[in-house]
Structure formats: structure tokens, C-alpha cells
Design an enzyme around this catalytic site. Structure first.
Site, mmCIF file in Angstrom:
data_model
loop_
_atom_site.group_PDB
_atom_site.id
_atom_site.type_symbol
_atom_site.label_atom_id
_atom_site.label_comp_id
_atom_site.label_asym_id
_atom_site.label_seq_id
_atom_site.Cartn_x
_atom_site.Cartn_y
_atom_site.Cartn_z
ATOM 1 N N HIS A 192 34.141 44.895 83.069
ATOM 2 C CA HIS A 192 34.605 45.994 82.227
ATOM 3 C C HIS A 192 34.765 45.493 80.790
ATOM 4 O O HIS A 192 34.632 44.304 80.530
ATOM 5 C CB HIS A 192 35.934 46.560 82.757
ATOM 6 C CG HIS A 192 37.075 45.587 82.722
ATOM 7 N ND1 HIS A 192 37.197 44.526 83.605
ATOM 8 C CD2 HIS A 192 38.124 45.485 81.876
ATOM 9 C CE1 HIS A 192 38.286 43.837 83.322
ATOM 10 N NE2 HIS A 192 38.878 44.385 82.266
ATOM 11 N N GLU B 286 44.378 44.637 74.404
ATOM 12 C CA GLU B 286 43.221 45.170 75.131
ATOM 13 C C GLU B 286 43.276 46.696 75.205
ATOM 14 O O GLU B 286 42.253 47.346 75.342
ATOM 15 C CB GLU B 286 43.187 44.625 76.559
ATOM 16 C CG GLU B 286 42.903 43.160 76.639
ATOM 17 C CD GLU B 286 42.893 42.655 78.077
ATOM 18 O OE1 GLU B 286 42.251 41.630 78.317
ATOM 19 O OE2 GLU B 286 43.527 43.285 78.959
ATOM 20 N N HIS C 115 36.654 46.107 76.626
ATOM 21 C CA HIS C 115 37.778 46.591 75.820
ATOM 22 C C HIS C 115 37.362 46.639 74.362
ATOM 23 O O HIS C 115 36.462 45.915 73.927
ATOM 24 C CB HIS C 115 38.983 45.642 75.927
ATOM 25 C CG HIS C 115 39.545 45.499 77.290
ATOM 26 N ND1 HIS C 115 40.321 46.464 77.881
ATOM 27 C CD2 HIS C 115 39.451 44.486 78.179
ATOM 28 C CE1 HIS C 115 40.689 46.047 79.088
ATOM 29 N NE2 HIS C 115 40.169 44.845 79.292
ATOM 30 N N CYS D 196 40.566 44.972 87.359
ATOM 31 C CA CYS D 196 40.089 43.969 86.398
ATOM 32 C C CYS D 196 39.153 42.943 87.027
ATOM 33 O O CYS D 196 38.577 42.115 86.320
ATOM 34 C CB CYS D 196 41.267 43.262 85.743
ATOM 35 S SG CYS D 196 42.246 44.374 84.718
ATOM 36 N N HIS E 35 30.725 42.331 70.902
ATOM 37 C CA HIS E 35 29.669 42.808 71.798
ATOM 38 C C HIS E 35 29.056 41.673 72.624
ATOM 39 O O HIS E 35 27.840 41.598 72.802
ATOM 40 C CB HIS E 35 28.595 43.589 71.023
ATOM 41 C CG HIS E 35 29.093 44.934 70.611
ATOM 42 N ND1 HIS E 35 29.869 45.130 69.492
ATOM 43 C CD2 HIS E 35 28.945 46.148 71.182
ATOM 44 C CE1 HIS E 35 30.182 46.397 69.383
ATOM 45 N NE2 HIS E 35 29.637 47.052 70.400
ATOM 46 N N HIS F 46 34.523 41.553 79.889
ATOM 47 C CA HIS F 46 34.980 40.392 80.647
ATOM 48 C C HIS F 46 35.182 40.814 82.090
ATOM 49 O O HIS F 46 35.099 41.992 82.434
ATOM 50 C CB HIS F 46 36.255 39.770 80.034
ATOM 51 C CG HIS F 46 37.504 40.551 80.238
ATOM 52 N ND1 HIS F 46 38.728 39.967 80.471
ATOM 53 C CD2 HIS F 46 37.751 41.875 80.224
ATOM 54 C CE1 HIS F 46 39.661 40.884 80.580
ATOM 55 N NE2 HIS F 46 39.091 42.051 80.430
#
EC number: 4.-.-.-
Length: 119
Positions: free
Chosen positions: A30, A109, A32, A26, A70, A15
Site C-alpha cells: 500500500h 502517514e 501513503h 499494513c 514515488h 511500502h
């Protein structure tokens, strides 16, 4: 007395919080390894002694695997505010339609952070 059960699910996704200042980590694309925890509650157990049979939550696992795992969450949810808080609310709403005993959803996260939606 209220009975509560929880089940944990895992998925990996990317995201980007593009509305943050450009120097915020952020704001960059990136990903998680998310942990999703769903809580169901009931004042009384059903005829089998359950709040809800854990097998009934397989619909959520299938939804996560087909729609979220994914994937780029901005595309999945159609907006740029894909925070853990927004994900918790999204999954609560999705679960509550199918599993009315849903009382809370938590999303992690990182190993040290959790966001929870509980109406």
C-alpha cells in the site's frame, strides 16, 4: 532559551510490512502521501539571525525527490520494517550529518498519525 525552526516536506511512496500477520491491512502492499517535518534547534542565532537558513534544507528536498518520492520504500531502505518510526529515525540520521542543528524529525502517514524521532 532554545530557538526552533521546522520545515515540512511531502512525498508519495509505497511500502509493505510483510512481517505482520497476513490479515493486517499494513501487511499488504500500500502507499501513503507522507509528510516529513524536520526541526532544527540552536541556543543562539547565527550572524544573520537564523537557526539555519531555510534554503539550506534544499538538500533534503532534493534527497527526498530523487530517492523516496514515488518509490517502494522497502527497496529504498533495504528492509521490511519501513514504519513511520523507522522513517523518522532514518531521516533524522541523514539530516543530522548534513544539518547538525537537527533536533527532531516527524513523519505522518495519515492526517491523524505522526511518529517522531528525537534523541
Amino acid at each position: 532559551m532554545t530557538f526552533r525552526i521546522t520545515k515540512e516536506f511531502h512525498f508519495s511512496a509505497s511500502h509493505q510490512l510483510a512481517s505482520l500477520p497476513p490479515d493486517h491491512q499494513c501487511a499488504r502492499l500500500h502507499g501513503h502521501n507522507y509528510i516529513l517535518e524536520v526541526e532544527l534547534s540552536a541556543d543562539q542565532l547565527n550572524e544573520y539571525g537564523f537557526v539555519r537558513d531555510y534554503q539550506d534544507l534544499s538538500v533534503l528536498k532534493q534527497h527526498i525527490d530523487e530517492t523516496f518520492d514515488h518509490r517502494h520504500l522497502n527497496d529504498v531502505l533495504g528492509h521490511d520494517r519501513v514504519t513511520a518510526e523507522c522513517l523518522a529515525k532514518h531521516f533524522f540520521d541523514w539530516c543530522n550529518v548534513r544539518l547538525p542543528e537537527t533536533s527532531a524529525v516527524r513523519v505522518s502517514e495519515t492526517a491523524k498519525t505522526w511518529a517522531e524521532y528525537r534523541p
